[in-house]
Write a protein that holds these residues in place. Structure first.
Motif, PDB file in Angstrom:
ATOM      1  N   VAL A 125      -2.806  34.811  36.998  1.00 30.38           N
ATOM      2  CA  VAL A 125      -1.736  33.751  36.472  1.00 30.38           C
ATOM      3  C   VAL A 125      -1.533  33.563  34.937  1.00 30.38           C
ATOM      4  O   VAL A 125      -2.580  33.673  33.994  1.00 30.38           O
ATOM      5  N   GLY A 126      -0.273  33.596  34.828  1.00 27.37           N
ATOM      6  CA  GLY A 126       0.102  33.679  33.451  1.00 27.37           C
ATOM      7  C   GLY A 126       0.532  34.948  32.670  1.00 27.37           C
ATOM      8  O   GLY A 126       1.078  35.104  31.683  1.00 27.37           O
ATOM      9  N   GLN A 127       0.515  35.897  33.584  1.00 23.65           N
ATOM     10  CA  GLN A 127       1.157  37.090  33.212  1.00 23.65           C
ATOM     11  C   GLN A 127       2.702  37.217  33.369  1.00 23.65           C
ATOM     12  O   GLN A 127       3.383  36.535  34.136  1.00 23.65           O
ATOM     13  N   PHE A 128       3.293  37.594  32.451  1.00 26.90           N
ATOM     14  CA  PHE A 128       4.767  37.668  32.387  1.00 26.90           C
ATOM     15  C   PHE A 128       5.521  38.739  33.126  1.00 26.90           C
ATOM     16  O   PHE A 128       5.050  39.703  33.858  1.00 26.90           O
ATOM     17  N   VAL A 129       6.754  38.437  33.685  1.00 21.24           N
ATOM     18  CA  VAL A 129       7.571  38.928  34.596  1.00 21.24           C
ATOM     19  C   VAL A 129       8.891  39.290  33.886  1.00 21.24           C
ATOM     20  O   VAL A 129       9.357  38.635  33.226  1.00 21.24           O
ATOM     21  N   ARG A 130       9.607  40.613  34.260  1.00 19.89           N
ATOM     22  CA  ARG A 130      11.008  40.848  33.702  1.00 19.89           C
ATOM     23  C   ARG A 130      11.626  41.462  34.755  1.00 19.89           C
ATOM     24  O   ARG A 130      11.080  41.880  35.857  1.00 19.89           O
ATOM     25  N   GLU A 131      12.887  40.989  34.765  1.00 20.01           N
ATOM     26  CA  GLU A 131      14.012  41.717  35.671  1.00 20.01           C
ATOM     27  C   GLU A 131      13.948  43.313  35.770  1.00 20.01           C
ATOM     28  O   GLU A 131      13.961  43.817  34.688  1.00 20.01           O
ATOM     29  N   ALA A 132      14.023  43.890  36.744  1.00 24.09           N
ATOM     30  CA  ALA A 132      14.074  45.429  37.063  1.00 24.09           C
ATOM     31  C   ALA A 132      15.228  45.752  37.740  1.00 24.09           C
ATOM     32  O   ALA A 132      15.983  46.632  37.362  1.00 24.09           O
ATOM     33  N   VAL A 133      15.625  45.062  38.771  1.00 22.96           N
ATOM     34  CA  VAL A 133      16.986  45.265  39.724  1.00 22.96           C
ATOM     35  C   VAL A 133      17.363  43.901  40.187  1.00 22.96           C
ATOM     36  O   VAL A 133      16.856  43.145  40.626  1.00 22.96           O
ATOM     37  N   ARG A 134      18.712  43.837  39.733  1.00 17.01           N
ATOM     38  CA  ARG A 134      19.510  42.636  40.009  1.00 17.01           C
ATOM     39  C   ARG A 134      20.411  42.916  41.328  1.00 17.01           C
ATOM     40  O   ARG A 134      21.118  44.058  41.393  1.00 17.01           O
ATOM     41  N   LEU A 135      20.304  42.206  42.255  1.00 17.15           N
ATOM     42  CA  LEU A 135      21.286  42.476  43.517  1.00 17.15           C
ATOM     43  C   LEU A 135      22.331  41.301  43.495  1.00 17.15           C
ATOM     44  O   LEU A 135      22.128  40.037  43.514  1.00 17.15           O
ATOM     45  N   LEU A 136      23.506  41.611  43.646  1.00 18.94           N
ATOM     46  CA  LEU A 136      24.743  40.638  43.776  1.00 18.94           C
ATOM     47  C   LEU A 136      25.394  41.005  45.066  1.00 18.94           C
ATOM     48  O   LEU A 136      25.772  41.938  45.212  1.00 18.94           O
ATOM     49  N   PRO A 137      25.594  39.866  46.069  1.00 16.39           N
ATOM     50  CA  PRO A 137      26.287  40.063  47.029  1.00 16.39           C
ATOM     51  C   PRO A 137      27.683  40.468  46.894  1.00 16.39           C
ATOM     52  O   PRO A 137      28.446  40.184  45.736  1.00 16.39           O
ATOM     53  N   ARG A 138      28.155  41.365  47.870  1.00 15.45           N
ATOM     54  CA  ARG A 138      29.500  41.800  47.456  1.00 15.45           C
ATOM     55  C   ARG A 138      30.494  40.728  48.159  1.00 15.45           C
ATOM     56  O   ARG A 138      31.822  40.999  47.890  1.00 15.45           O
ATOM     57  N   ASN A 139      30.169  39.663  48.649  1.00 14.07           N
ATOM     58  CA  ASN A 139      31.245  38.738  49.054  1.00 14.07           C
ATOM     59  C   ASN A 139      30.947  37.452  48.308  1.00 14.07           C
ATOM     60  O   ASN A 139      31.330  36.220  48.595  1.00 14.07           O
ATOM     61  N   ILE A 140      30.828  37.516  46.931  1.00  8.91           N
ATOM     62  CA  ILE A 140      30.866  36.312  46.214  1.00  8.91           C
ATOM     63  C   ILE A 140      32.221  35.570  45.964  1.00  8.91           C
ATOM     64  O   ILE A 140      33.275  36.286  45.835  1.00  8.91           O
ATOM     65  N   SER A 141      32.148  34.571  46.040  1.00 10.22           N
ATOM     66  CA  SER A 141      33.582  33.687  46.148  1.00 10.22           C
ATOM     67  C   SER A 141      33.583  32.808  45.057  1.00 10.22           C
ATOM     68  O   SER A 141      32.457  32.290  44.276  1.00 10.22           O
ATOM     69  N   LEU A 142      34.661  32.333  44.682  1.00  6.16           N
ATOM     70  CA  LEU A 142      34.913  31.308  43.435  1.00  6.16           C
ATOM     71  C   LEU A 142      34.929  29.705  44.265  1.00  6.16           C
ATOM     72  O   LEU A 142      35.626  29.484  45.095  1.00  6.16           O
ATOM     73  N   GLY A 143      33.880  29.201  43.627  1.00  3.52           N
ATOM     74  CA  GLY A 143      33.794  27.803  44.002  1.00  3.52           C
ATOM     75  C   GLY A 143      34.815  26.684  43.454  1.00  3.52           C
ATOM     76  O   GLY A 143      34.644  26.226  42.265  1.00  3.52           O
ATOM     77  N   ILE A 144      35.617  26.092  43.946  1.00  2.00           N
ATOM     78  CA  ILE A 144      36.725  25.225  43.316  1.00  2.00           C
ATOM     79  C   ILE A 144      36.244  23.861  44.039  1.00  2.00           C
ATOM     80  O   ILE A 144      36.435  23.136  45.452  1.00  2.00           O
ATOM     81  N   ALA A 145      35.990  22.858  43.224  1.00  2.00           N
ATOM     82  CA  ALA A 145      36.009  21.431  43.407  1.00  2.00           C
ATOM     83  C   ALA A 145      37.404  20.681  43.207  1.00  2.00           C
ATOM     84  O   ALA A 145      38.138  21.005  42.599  1.00  2.00           O
ATOM     85  N   LEU A 146      37.629  19.453  44.297  1.00  2.00           N
ATOM     86  CA  LEU A 146      38.722  18.908  43.979  1.00  2.00           C
ATOM     87  C   LEU A 146      38.554  17.570  43.229  1.00  2.00           C
ATOM     88  O   LEU A 146      37.573  17.139  43.515  1.00  2.00           O
ATOM     89  N   ASP A 147      39.319  17.518  42.289  1.00  2.00           N
ATOM     90  CA  ASP A 147      39.131  16.376  41.483  1.00  2.00           C
ATOM     91  C   ASP A 147      39.089  15.021  41.898  1.00  2.00           C
ATOM     92  O   ASP A 147      39.993  14.886  43.146  1.00  2.00           O
ATOM     93  N   SER A 148      38.352  13.939  41.771  1.00  2.00           N
ATOM     94  CA  SER A 148      38.211  12.959  42.656  1.00  2.00           C
ATOM     95  C   SER A 148      39.150  12.062  42.657  1.00  2.00           C
ATOM     96  O   SER A 148      39.206  10.988  43.122  1.00  2.00           O
ATOM     97  N   THR A 149      39.817  12.360  41.502  1.00  2.00           N
ATOM     98  CA  THR A 149      41.385  11.288  41.403  1.00  2.00           C
ATOM     99  C   THR A 149      42.457  11.767  42.273  1.00  2.00           C
ATOM    100  O   THR A 149      43.479  10.912  42.427  1.00  2.00           O
ATOM    101  N   LEU A 150      42.189  12.842  43.032  1.00  2.00           N
ATOM    102  CA  LEU A 150      43.316  13.253  44.008  1.00  2.00           C
ATOM    103  C   LEU A 150      43.066  12.098  45.105  1.00  2.00           C
ATOM    104  O   LEU A 150      42.028  11.992  45.729  1.00  2.00           O
ATOM    105  N   GLU A 151      44.490  11.942  45.771  1.00  2.00           N
ATOM    106  CA  GLU A 151      44.384  10.931  46.859  1.00  2.00           C
ATOM    107  C   GLU A 151      43.895  12.009  48.100  1.00  2.00           C
ATOM    108  O   GLU A 151      43.882  12.974  48.202  1.00  2.00           O
TER     109      GLU A 151
END
Length: 787
Positions: A435-461
């Motif tokens: 406990v207390g030992q440090f860790v570092r990134e070695a391999v990063r995995l990114l999904p191939r199907n990442i999408s763009l998240g769009i919020a709808l402004d709350s002022t829209l009807e």
């Protein structure tokens, strides 16, 4: 005030424990750390975070019981950072959260824990995450004061006109009264009226009102006591610009800006605190605070735009460029082991040092490494950074060969917020984690199907929201975000006002602020639709001057959505803090006046980097700026023992997505078709011949550039660029890119293939890009272009 420290701790219920603290050996400190106190000097911290403000305090009805969501996470981020990287003992850190954060407890905590204990030369950190406010004191007409809102900071009424906030003036006096000048004050709040406390999926850390009342008697008495101790009269104090704090002050936003807290998958945090602590987890001992703070400002700017610009200020006479007045005592890391299960192979990890942009995708099969235990060989990137190469590709591809000298691999099984559960991949008798030992990134995995998240402004009807949801559903890799507790990339909204106002705004700047151009009480169903970043600033080239239907607007925006997704993917592979390629990139202005404005390098490479004249880097810690007409170039250095390949991709203020076009192999002067840099070599972009620099043409706005390096040729990326623009372009030309998403996917595939060849794991999902820190480096630059 008359409480003893013991009584204060008992009253507030503060629990002090040594969770996860371990006596880890420290690295050698560099000369710039001379401000650091001697080992016998103490390091004290008071950390405050308040989410659960009641309605009578925050002046609005909290959503789902909480006015804010990320302030307790901020306290956790700071506490873990101070303990594990800066050597604070857990018993010297007091935290006040939610109901503990009363005005009296905050002031008593400062006096009892900090003022009474600190001695000259001690290091003190004060952090507050919560609501800020502007308040007006009756006796001082037309003058408002900034304040920190405590959990019991009820609004003044006719019956009880006292203001119960902690005035910023009072906090300033408290800091000034400390017997040490080694003080860092961190404020993740804002004072401006935000109009709406929840803007789409973001919460603004400001009280949406300016209450008027009288100075609290106890507050007045405390100020008088502190002024007496400091031997200052009120008139003298008023003339000394009281809001200038002693020591170092780090604030989330400027006076007239809102501080934003954002939502990630499973947790919320302040944009500023998360970016700040993540950068300080990864900084090396020789890295200055100014360079890191410039990077913090860039990270916040990517999400909030110009509407939130963090600030760093130092009192006169302070030693510059020091983080918390001291350098990290321990190796740069991404997280720490917090618990070990009975089998000895399953570990709980806290990973607040990982980039915030990647956290939503950090999950199963990601690989981390445990740093060597005391007595084991230290990775050459630590201490003096020995000039020693990492193992060859053949050695790394052998599963029995340790990844560099970090022998213990961890494969992530699950994630909850900032906590990971991981299992030792190669357990041995020598691999006994603690406990207390440090860790570092070695391999990063990114999904191939990442999408763009769009919020709808709350002022829209309602009908607009229905139409927008339907239209976005037809756009590949774009999804609409529903609810305030989900991550979001951009906001779809409308600008409504008279045509002249919009036309003028469009002409003067593409960075239109939605709240400034659109009155909040205008509910007309027609309008000019566009995309806005999380700070409610319009994304360039997404607004037009004519009215249009929602579905028409979404169809018009589809090309920009693809480019924005490409930029999101580029941000997800940014890794200056974890890459082990020996590369550096510097952004230089060579006219009208030669200077360096930004610098990035891979901080964990196992080669000694060449000396760099960082003194040329003139910055106040904010985002870098340049003017229209400036001549700029990039200097790329490879200080490793092997060739590296590179490309440049990004977005400018004029054409959106841009790229470094392929180099013509037929050019006799620059036969470099694969964009390669030899070991120990430097490449200038553009080269001195035929043009020594690129000219910034404008308009004003933000430019974001990513320079990606690979240990293998970027063949698919260059082939995709060739398809788009042909192979007979000017050498090293940068220009508009119409197929940015295809180019970035090709780049990811190149990096994936380079990483698979040397990956320390054979468990490679088919639906993900695998990126090894030994195979790629991505360095980014964000700078503001001004007229």
């Amino acid at each position: 005030m008359g409480l003893t420290r013991r009584a204060f701790l008992q009253q507030t219920g503060v629990v002090l424990s040594a969770i996860g603290f371990s006596d880890i050996g420290v690295s050698v400190l560099t000369q710039y750390q001379q401000v650091l106190a001697q080992p016998t000097h103490r390091k004290l911290a008071l950390l405050i975070g308040i989410n659960q403000y009641p309605e009578q305090v925050c002046d609005y009805i909290p959503v789902r019981g909480n006015a804010l969501n990320g302030c307790l996470t901020d306290v956790e981020l700071q506490r873990e950072l101070l303990i594990h990287r800066f050597g604070f003992h857990p018993s010297d850190i007091v935290t006040l959260t939610d109901q503990q954060g009363t005005r009296q407890a905050i002031e008593d905590g400062f006096l009892m824990h900090l003022t009474q204990q600190a001695r000259p030369g001690d290091v003190v950190v004060f952090h507050f995450s919560g609501l800020g406010s502007r308040v007006k004191i009756d006796a001082i007409a037309d003058h408002t004061h900034s304040s920190l809102v405590p959990i019991d900071g009820v609004l003044p009424t006719e019956e009880n006109p006292a203001i119960h906030d902690v005035l910023l003036d009072t906090l300033n006096l408290l800091v000034r009264s400390l017997p040490t000048d080694q003080v860092t004050t961190v404020l993740d709040l804002s004072y401006v009226d935000p109009n709406r406390v929840i803007q789409n999926n973001l919460r603004i850390r400001s009280r949406p009102s300016t209450p008027t009342g009288q100075l609290n008697d106890r507050e007045l008495a405390l100020q008088d006591q502190l002024l007496s101790q400091l031997k200052l009269s009120r008139d003298t104090w008023a003339n000394q610009q009281a809001e200038q704090f002693p020591g170092i002050t780090l604030t989330a936003a400027r006076q007239q800006q809102g501080a934003i807290e954002a939502q990630w998958s499973g947790f919320s945090a302040g944009l500023f605190t998360y970016a700040l602590t993540q950068q300080l987890w990864q900084t090396m001992p020789a890295t200055t605070l100014r360079v890191n703070f410039s990077r913090v400002a860039s990270l916040v700017n990517q999400s909030a735009g110009e509407e939130q610009q963090p600030q760093l200020s130092e009192a006169k006479g302070q030693t510059p460029n020091t983080a918390y007045h001291l350098a990290p005592l321990t190796p740069a890391a991404d997280g720490v082991v917090t618990a070990i299960e009975e089998d000895g192979k399953t570990l709980q990890l806290w990973v607040g040092g990982l980039p915030s942009s990647t956290m939503d995708y950090y999950g199963s099969n990601t690989v981390l490494t445990l740093l060597p235990q005391p007595g084991e060989p230290v990775h050459p990137s630590e201490g003096d950074r020995l000039e020693q190469p990492i193992p060859s590709a053949t050695e790394l591809s052998d599963r029995s060969t340790p990844l560099t000298q970090e022998t213990h691999l961890l494969q992530v099984r699950s994630r909850e917020g900032l906590m990971l559960k991981a299992r030792l991949v190669n357990p041995t008798a020598a691999a006994v984690p603690y406990v207390g030992q440090f860790v570092r990134e070695a391999v990063r995995l990114l999904p191939r199907n990442i999408s763009l998240g769009i919020a709808l402004d709350s002022t829209l009807e309602r009908i607009e929201r229905v139409d927008a949801t339907s239209a976005f559903a037809a756009v590949p890799k774009v999804s609409t975000v529903v609810g305030a507790e989900q991550p979001v990339d951009y906001v779809f909204g409308r600008v409504i006002r008279d045509a002249q106002t919009v036309a003028t705004a469009l002409t003067n700047s593409p960075h239109i602020n939605l709240s400034e151009v659109a009155p909040t009480n205008d509910v007309s169903p027609k309008g000019r639709y566009g995309l806005f970043n999380l700070g409610r600033v319009a994304v360039p080239n997404t607004l037009i001057q004519g009215d249009e239907a929602v579905k028409t607007a979404v169809n018009r925006l589809t090309p920009q959505l693809r480019s924005l997704l490409a930029m999101k993917l580029l941000r997800l592979i940014n890794n200056p803090g974890s890459s082990r390629l020996g590369v550096r990139a510097t952004l230089e202005i060579i006219a009208p006046q030669e200077r360096v404005i930004a610098h990035q390098e891979s901080s964990r490479a196992p080669w000694q980097p060449p000396q760099n004249k960082l003194a040329q880097l003139a910055t106040d810690g904010s985002i870098s700026t340049t003017t229209i007409g400036s001549h700029v170039r990039y200097r790329l250095q490879n200080y490793s023992d092997r060739p590296v390949y590179f490309t440049l991709l990004g977005a400018d203020t004029r054409s959106g997505a841009i790229a470094l076009y392929p180099i013509s192999s037929s050019d006799p002067d620059q036969p470099n078709p694969q964009n390669v840099i030899a070991p120990g070599a430097t490449v200038l972009l553009p080269p001195p011949v035929p043009a020594p620099a690129w000219i910034i043409n404008g308009p004003a706005g933000l430019t974001e550039i990513h320079i990606v390096f690979s240990r293998a040729p970027l063949t698919q990326c260059i082939a995709t660029l060739d398809t788009a623009v042909g192979s007979n372009n000017t050498v090293y030309r940068v220009g508009a890119l119409s197929n940015a998403l295809e180019v970035v996917h090709a780049l990811l595939q190149d990096l994936h293939q380079a990483s698979v060849a040397i990956a320390p794991t054979s468990d490679i999902p088919s639906d993900a890009y695998l990126l090894s820190v030994d195979a790629w480096a991505s360095l980014s630059f964000a700078y503001q272009v001004t007229a």
